[in-house]
Design a protein around this motif. Sequence first.
Motif, PDB file in Angstrom:
ATOM      1  N   TRP A 128       2.555   0.682  72.363  1.00 28.54           N
ATOM      2  CA  TRP A 128       2.523   1.131  70.976  1.00 28.54           C
ATOM      3  C   TRP A 128       3.589   2.185  70.692  1.00 28.54           C
ATOM      4  CZ3 TRP A 128       2.014   6.243  70.061  1.00 28.54           C
ATOM      5  CH2 TRP A 128       1.537   7.024  71.108  1.00 28.54           C
ATOM      6  N   SER A 129       3.948   2.965  71.709  1.00 27.09           N
ATOM      7  CA  SER A 129       4.838   4.116  71.493  1.00 27.09           C
ATOM      8  C   SER A 129       6.273   3.731  71.135  1.00 27.09           C
ATOM      9  CB  SER A 129       4.851   5.020  72.724  1.00 27.09           C
ATOM     10  OG  SER A 129       5.461   4.361  73.817  1.00 27.09           O
ATOM     11  N   VAL A 130       6.654   2.504  71.394  1.00 24.76           N
ATOM     12  CA  VAL A 130       8.038   2.090  71.122  1.00 24.76           C
ATOM     13  C   VAL A 130       8.153   1.148  69.924  1.00 24.76           C
ATOM     14  CG1 VAL A 130       8.846   2.503  73.480  1.00 24.76           C
ATOM     15  CG2 VAL A 130       7.900   0.272  72.878  1.00 24.76           C
ATOM     16  N   LEU A 131       7.061   0.982  69.193  1.00 24.91           N
ATOM     17  CA  LEU A 131       7.124   0.167  67.978  1.00 24.91           C
ATOM     18  C   LEU A 131       7.870   0.923  66.888  1.00 24.91           C
ATOM     19  CD1 LEU A 131       3.483  -1.234  67.988  1.00 24.91           C
ATOM     20  CD2 LEU A 131       5.584  -2.431  68.655  1.00 24.91           C
ATOM     21  N   PRO A 132       8.628   0.222  66.063  1.00 21.59           N
ATOM     22  CA  PRO A 132       9.481   0.905  65.077  1.00 21.59           C
ATOM     23  C   PRO A 132       8.726   1.693  64.003  1.00 21.59           C
ATOM     24  CG  PRO A 132       9.592  -1.483  64.801  1.00 21.59           C
ATOM     25  CD  PRO A 132       8.792  -1.219  66.040  1.00 21.59           C
ATOM     26  N   ASP A 133       7.478   1.348  63.735  1.00 24.22           N
ATOM     27  CA  ASP A 133       6.758   2.053  62.674  1.00 24.22           C
ATOM     28  C   ASP A 133       5.878   3.204  63.176  1.00 24.22           C
ATOM     29  OD1 ASP A 133       4.966   0.387  63.947  1.00 24.22           O
ATOM     30  OD2 ASP A 133       3.885  -0.136  62.125  1.00 24.22           O
ATOM     31  N   VAL A 134       5.995   3.555  64.446  1.00 28.36           N
ATOM     32  CA  VAL A 134       5.215   4.664  65.005  1.00 28.36           C
ATOM     33  C   VAL A 134       5.894   5.978  64.646  1.00 28.36           C
ATOM     34  CG1 VAL A 134       4.441   5.735  67.143  1.00 28.36           C
ATOM     35  CG2 VAL A 134       4.273   3.270  66.871  1.00 28.36           C
ATOM     36  N   LYS A 135       5.110   6.912  64.112  1.00 27.81           N
ATOM     37  CA  LYS A 135       5.653   8.173  63.599  1.00 27.81           C
ATOM     38  C   LYS A 135       5.573   9.290  64.638  1.00 27.81           C
ATOM     39  CE  LYS A 135       4.417   7.131  58.840  1.00 27.81           C
ATOM     40  NZ  LYS A 135       3.725   7.624  57.652  1.00 27.81           N
ATOM     41  N   LEU A 136       6.282   9.126  65.755  1.00 29.60           N
ATOM     42  CA  LEU A 136       6.383  10.182  66.752  1.00 29.60           C
ATOM     43  C   LEU A 136       7.635  11.007  66.494  1.00 29.60           C
ATOM     44  CD1 LEU A 136       5.588   8.222  70.050  1.00 29.60           C
ATOM     45  CD2 LEU A 136       4.069   9.764  68.822  1.00 29.60           C
ATOM     46  N   THR A 137       7.634  12.245  66.972  1.00 34.54           N
ATOM     47  CA  THR A 137       8.860  13.047  66.892  1.00 34.54           C
ATOM     48  C   THR A 137       9.897  12.408  67.811  1.00 34.54           C
ATOM     49  OG1 THR A 137       8.226  14.496  68.709  1.00 34.54           O
ATOM     50  CG2 THR A 137       7.574  15.185  66.479  1.00 34.54           C
ATOM     51  N   GLU A 138      11.159  12.721  67.597  1.00 35.15           N
ATOM     52  CA  GLU A 138      12.222  12.175  68.448  1.00 35.15           C
ATOM     53  C   GLU A 138      12.016  12.591  69.905  1.00 35.15           C
ATOM     54  OE1 GLU A 138      14.555   9.877  67.762  1.00 35.15           O
ATOM     55  OE2 GLU A 138      13.533   9.762  65.833  1.00 35.15           O
ATOM     56  N   GLU A 139      11.604  13.829  70.129  1.00 33.76           N
ATOM     57  CA  GLU A 139      11.365  14.313  71.487  1.00 33.76           C
ATOM     58  C   GLU A 139      10.222  13.542  72.153  1.00 33.76           C
ATOM     59  OE1 GLU A 139       9.863  18.369  73.673  1.00 33.76           O
ATOM     60  OE2 GLU A 139      10.990  18.568  71.811  1.00 33.76           O
ATOM     61  N   SER A 140       9.174  13.284  71.416  1.00 25.43           N
ATOM     62  CA  SER A 140       8.039  12.547  71.950  1.00 25.43           C
ATOM     63  C   SER A 140       8.432  11.103  72.259  1.00 25.43           C
ATOM     64  CB  SER A 140       6.871  12.585  70.963  1.00 25.43           C
ATOM     65  OG  SER A 140       5.695  12.091  71.549  1.00 25.43           O
ATOM     66  N   LYS A 141       9.205  10.479  71.367  1.00 23.92           N
ATOM     67  CA  LYS A 141       9.695   9.119  71.625  1.00 23.92           C
ATOM     68  C   LYS A 141      10.486   9.073  72.921  1.00 23.92           C
ATOM     69  CE  LYS A 141      10.267   7.689  66.827  1.00 23.92           C
ATOM     70  NZ  LYS A 141      11.246   7.313  65.804  1.00 23.92           N
ATOM     71  N   GLU A 142      11.359  10.063  73.109  1.00 26.40           N
ATOM     72  CA  GLU A 142      12.188  10.124  74.317  1.00 26.40           C
ATOM     73  C   GLU A 142      11.326  10.265  75.574  1.00 26.40           C
ATOM     74  OE1 GLU A 142      15.666   9.648  76.242  1.00 26.40           O
ATOM     75  OE2 GLU A 142      15.443   9.581  74.078  1.00 26.40           O
ATOM     76  N   GLU A 143      10.272  11.052  75.495  1.00 28.10           N
ATOM     77  CA  GLU A 143       9.368  11.203  76.642  1.00 28.10           C
ATOM     78  C   GLU A 143       8.717   9.871  76.999  1.00 28.10           C
ATOM     79  OE1 GLU A 143       6.611  14.281  75.612  1.00 28.10           O
ATOM     80  OE2 GLU A 143       8.125  15.863  75.828  1.00 28.10           O
ATOM     81  N   TYR A 144       8.282   9.126  75.987  1.00 32.88           N
ATOM     82  CA  TYR A 144       7.674   7.821  76.245  1.00 32.88           C
ATOM     83  C   TYR A 144       8.697   6.838  76.806  1.00 32.88           C
ATOM     84  CZ  TYR A 144       3.038   8.724  74.445  1.00 32.88           C
ATOM     85  OH  TYR A 144       1.761   9.193  74.293  1.00 32.88           O
TER      86      TYR A 144
ATOM     87  N   ALA B  14       4.920  12.772  84.003  1.00 30.56           N
ATOM     88  CA  ALA B  14       3.513  12.539  83.678  1.00 30.56           C
ATOM     89  C   ALA B  14       3.425  11.770  82.364  1.00 30.56           C
ATOM     90  CB  ALA B  14       2.784  13.863  83.557  1.00 30.56           C
ATOM     91  N   LYS B  15       2.298  11.114  82.155  1.00 28.96           N
ATOM     92  CA  LYS B  15       2.102  10.375  80.905  1.00 28.96           C
ATOM     93  C   LYS B  15       2.226  11.350  79.734  1.00 28.96           C
ATOM     94  CE  LYS B  15      -1.123   7.424  78.449  1.00 28.96           C
ATOM     95  NZ  LYS B  15      -2.441   6.789  78.490  1.00 28.96           N
ATOM     96  N   PRO B  16       3.096  11.040  78.782  1.00 30.13           N
ATOM     97  CA  PRO B  16       3.306  11.945  77.646  1.00 30.13           C
ATOM     98  C   PRO B  16       2.080  12.037  76.735  1.00 30.13           C
ATOM     99  CG  PRO B  16       5.058  10.304  77.789  1.00 30.13           C
ATOM    100  CD  PRO B  16       3.989   9.891  78.743  1.00 30.13           C
ATOM    101  N   THR B  17       2.022  13.120  76.025  1.00 34.17           N
ATOM    102  CA  THR B  17       1.034  13.302  74.966  1.00 34.17           C
ATOM    103  C   THR B  17       1.761  13.086  73.650  1.00 34.17           C
ATOM    104  OG1 THR B  17      -0.142  14.930  76.297  1.00 34.17           O
ATOM    105  CG2 THR B  17      -0.577  14.946  73.918  1.00 34.17           C
ATOM    106  N   PRO B  18       1.247  12.211  72.786  1.00 28.52           N
ATOM    107  CA  PRO B  18       1.969  11.949  71.539  1.00 28.52           C
ATOM    108  C   PRO B  18       2.052  13.182  70.648  1.00 28.52           C
ATOM    109  CG  PRO B  18      -0.112  10.731  71.609  1.00 28.52           C
ATOM    110  CD  PRO B  18       0.020  11.458  72.894  1.00 28.52           C
ATOM    111  N   VAL B  19       3.223  13.377  70.071  1.00 24.09           N
ATOM    112  CA  VAL B  19       3.445  14.421  69.071  1.00 24.09           C
ATOM    113  C   VAL B  19       3.895  13.691  67.815  1.00 24.09           C
ATOM    114  CG1 VAL B  19       4.751  16.476  68.435  1.00 24.09           C
ATOM    115  CG2 VAL B  19       4.103  16.092  70.836  1.00 24.09           C
ATOM    116  N   TRP B  20       3.073  13.771  66.797  1.00 23.59           N
ATOM    117  CA  TRP B  20       3.326  13.011  65.582  1.00 23.59           C
ATOM    118  C   TRP B  20       4.280  13.742  64.652  1.00 23.59           C
ATOM    119  CZ3 TRP B  20       1.792   8.314  66.415  1.00 23.59           C
ATOM    120  CH2 TRP B  20       0.754   8.102  67.302  1.00 23.59           C
ATOM    121  N   ALA B  21       5.212  12.982  64.081  1.00 23.43           N
ATOM    122  CA  ALA B  21       6.175  13.534  63.129  1.00 23.43           C
ATOM    123  C   ALA B  21       5.484  13.721  61.782  1.00 23.43           C
ATOM    124  CB  ALA B  21       7.357  12.577  62.973  1.00 23.43           C
TER     125      ALA B  21
END
Length: 73
Positions: free
Chosen positions: A19-35, A59-66
């Motif tokens: 789910w973390s790499v889908l285009p409509d997921v609203k993670l911060t850029e830093e969080s996306k990079e961690e995933y 370690a498994k990242p914790t999502p940070v939402w944009a």
Amino acid sequence: MSLLLSKEEAKARLVETDWSVLPDVKLTEESKEEYINYRFYLRQVIISGHDYLEMEYPAKPTPVWAEQLPDEE
């Protein structure tokens, strides 16, 4: 983090984070990079040719939402 990880466990963790790499997921850029980095290391376990692979990986990242998507600004 160093961990002895099986291919099957790596595959399961990869699926858990699809789910973390889908285009409509609203993670911060830093969080996306961690995933992205986390998933890269999981794929290395899968393609290693070994049943188990001990390696350093994040370690498994914790999502940070944009707050907003970049095109909403």
